[in-house]
Structure formats: structure tokens, C-alpha cells
Design a protein around this motif. Structure first.
Motif, short mmCIF file in Angstrom:
data_model
loop_
_atom_site.label_atom_id
_atom_site.label_comp_id
_atom_site.label_asym_id
_atom_site.label_seq_id
_atom_site.Cartn_x
_atom_site.Cartn_y
_atom_site.Cartn_z
N MET A 1 31.48 23.28 39.86
CA MET A 1 31.99 23.09 38.59
C MET A 1 33.60 22.51 38.44
SD MET A 1 33.82 26.75 36.44
CE MET A 1 35.06 26.82 37.72
N THR A 2 33.63 21.52 37.84
CA THR A 2 35.12 20.49 37.64
C THR A 2 36.27 21.23 36.94
OG1 THR A 2 34.46 19.38 35.83
CG2 THR A 2 33.93 19.17 38.63
N ASP A 3 37.63 21.38 37.06
CA ASP A 3 38.83 21.85 36.35
C ASP A 3 38.14 21.04 34.64
OD1 ASP A 3 39.50 23.01 38.31
OD2 ASP A 3 41.17 21.80 38.54
N ARG A 4 37.51 20.06 34.67
CA ARG A 4 37.92 19.11 33.88
C ARG A 4 36.72 19.86 32.45
NH1 ARG A 4 38.51 12.93 32.46
NH2 ARG A 4 37.79 12.65 30.13
N LYS A 5 36.09 20.32 33.39
CA LYS A 5 34.82 20.93 32.14
C LYS A 5 35.41 22.72 32.40
CE LYS A 5 30.73 18.73 34.16
NZ LYS A 5 29.78 18.96 34.66
N ARG A 6 35.79 22.78 32.26
CA ARG A 6 36.25 24.55 32.16
C ARG A 6 37.06 24.24 31.31
NH1 ARG A 6 39.08 26.56 36.39
NH2 ARG A 6 41.70 25.47 35.42
N ASP A 7 38.21 23.04 31.60
CA ASP A 7 39.41 23.38 29.89
C ASP A 7 38.45 22.48 28.95
OD1 ASP A 7 41.18 23.44 32.39
OD2 ASP A 7 41.62 21.20 32.23
N GLU A 8 37.29 21.71 29.04
CA GLU A 8 36.70 21.28 27.94
C GLU A 8 36.47 22.64 27.08
OE1 GLU A 8 33.58 18.62 28.86
OE2 GLU A 8 35.15 17.19 29.32
N ARG A 9 35.29 23.90 28.07
CA ARG A 9 35.43 24.70 27.45
C ARG A 9 36.67 25.32 26.91
NH1 ARG A 9 32.60 25.04 32.37
NH2 ARG A 9 33.73 26.11 33.17
N VAL A 10 37.18 26.28 27.51
CA VAL A 10 38.37 26.44 26.89
C VAL A 10 38.60 25.96 25.89
CG1 VAL A 10 40.93 26.82 27.80
CG2 VAL A 10 39.38 27.72 29.37
N SER A 11 38.82 24.51 25.64
CA SER A 11 39.55 24.17 23.94
C SER A 11 38.34 24.68 23.21
CB SER A 11 39.82 22.63 24.60
OG SER A 11 39.80 21.90 23.20
N ILE A 12 37.27 24.54 23.61
CA ILE A 12 36.21 25.33 22.50
C ILE A 12 36.55 26.40 22.00
CG2 ILE A 12 33.60 25.06 22.06
CD1 ILE A 12 33.06 23.01 24.12
N VAL A 13 36.56 27.34 23.15
CA VAL A 13 36.95 28.36 23.01
C VAL A 13 38.09 28.79 22.26
CG1 VAL A 13 37.65 31.15 23.98
CG2 VAL A 13 35.65 29.74 24.70
N LEU A 14 39.38 27.92 22.26
CA LEU A 14 40.15 28.09 21.43
C LEU A 14 40.32 27.77 19.85
CD1 LEU A 14 42.97 27.13 24.47
CD2 LEU A 14 42.13 29.30 22.99
N THR A 15 39.44 26.39 19.93
CA THR A 15 39.17 25.92 18.24
C THR A 15 38.23 26.81 17.34
OG1 THR A 15 39.36 23.78 19.85
CG2 THR A 15 38.73 23.84 17.65
#
Length: 78
Positions: A1-15
Motif C-alpha cells: 500500500m502506498t501513501d498516495r493511495k491512502r491519501d486518495e482514499r482519505v480525500s474521497i472520504v472527506l469529500t
């Protein structure tokens, strides 16, 4: 798992939280396309950093008008 993918998931959840106000946790694995364990780890990290509040079966934003943290915005711009 990369930090970038996690960051994308976090961004989706926050949106989604900014649009809906709250999310049901059991729906997130399907929305994000990851396992329930991955969702739980992401939510734990988000709660530790003060982005969200978790309660039984749901997630809400810790504060109104949630804005992406600088670290997440930076990773999106690379």
C-alpha cells in the motif's frame, strides 16, 4: 500500500463527508474498493489526526467545512 493511495482514499472520504455529513462505515469498503481492514486503518489514522469522529457504525467530520490537510493536498499535486 502506498501513501498516495491512502491519501486518495482519505480525500474521497472527506469529500463525501462534506457532501453528506455522515457516512455508514459498512459502505466504505465498496465505495473505496478496499477491504474492511484497510478502511478501519484509514479511519483510525483520520481520527488520530482529528479529521473525523467515529461512532458505532458511522463516521462524521470532526469540524464543519473539512479542508484537506496540507500533506494530502501536496500528494495530490505531485
Amino acid at each position: 500500500m502506498t501513501d498516495r493511495k491512502r491519501d486518495e482514499r482519505v480525500s474521497i472520504v472527506l469529500t463525501l463527508l462534506s457532501q453528506r455529513g455522515e457516512l455508514k462505515v459498512h459502505l466504505l469498503p465498496r465505495i473505496l474498493g478496499v477491504s474492511g481492514a484497510t478502511v478501519r486503518r484509514d479511519l483510525a489514522m483520520m481520527e488520530e489526526t482529528g479529521l473525523i469522529r467515529r461512532s458505532y457504525g458511522k463516521v462524521t467530520a470532526a469540524r464543519r467545512g473539512v479542508e484537506l490537510p496540507v500533506s494530502l493536498r501536496h500528494s495530490q499535486n505531485t
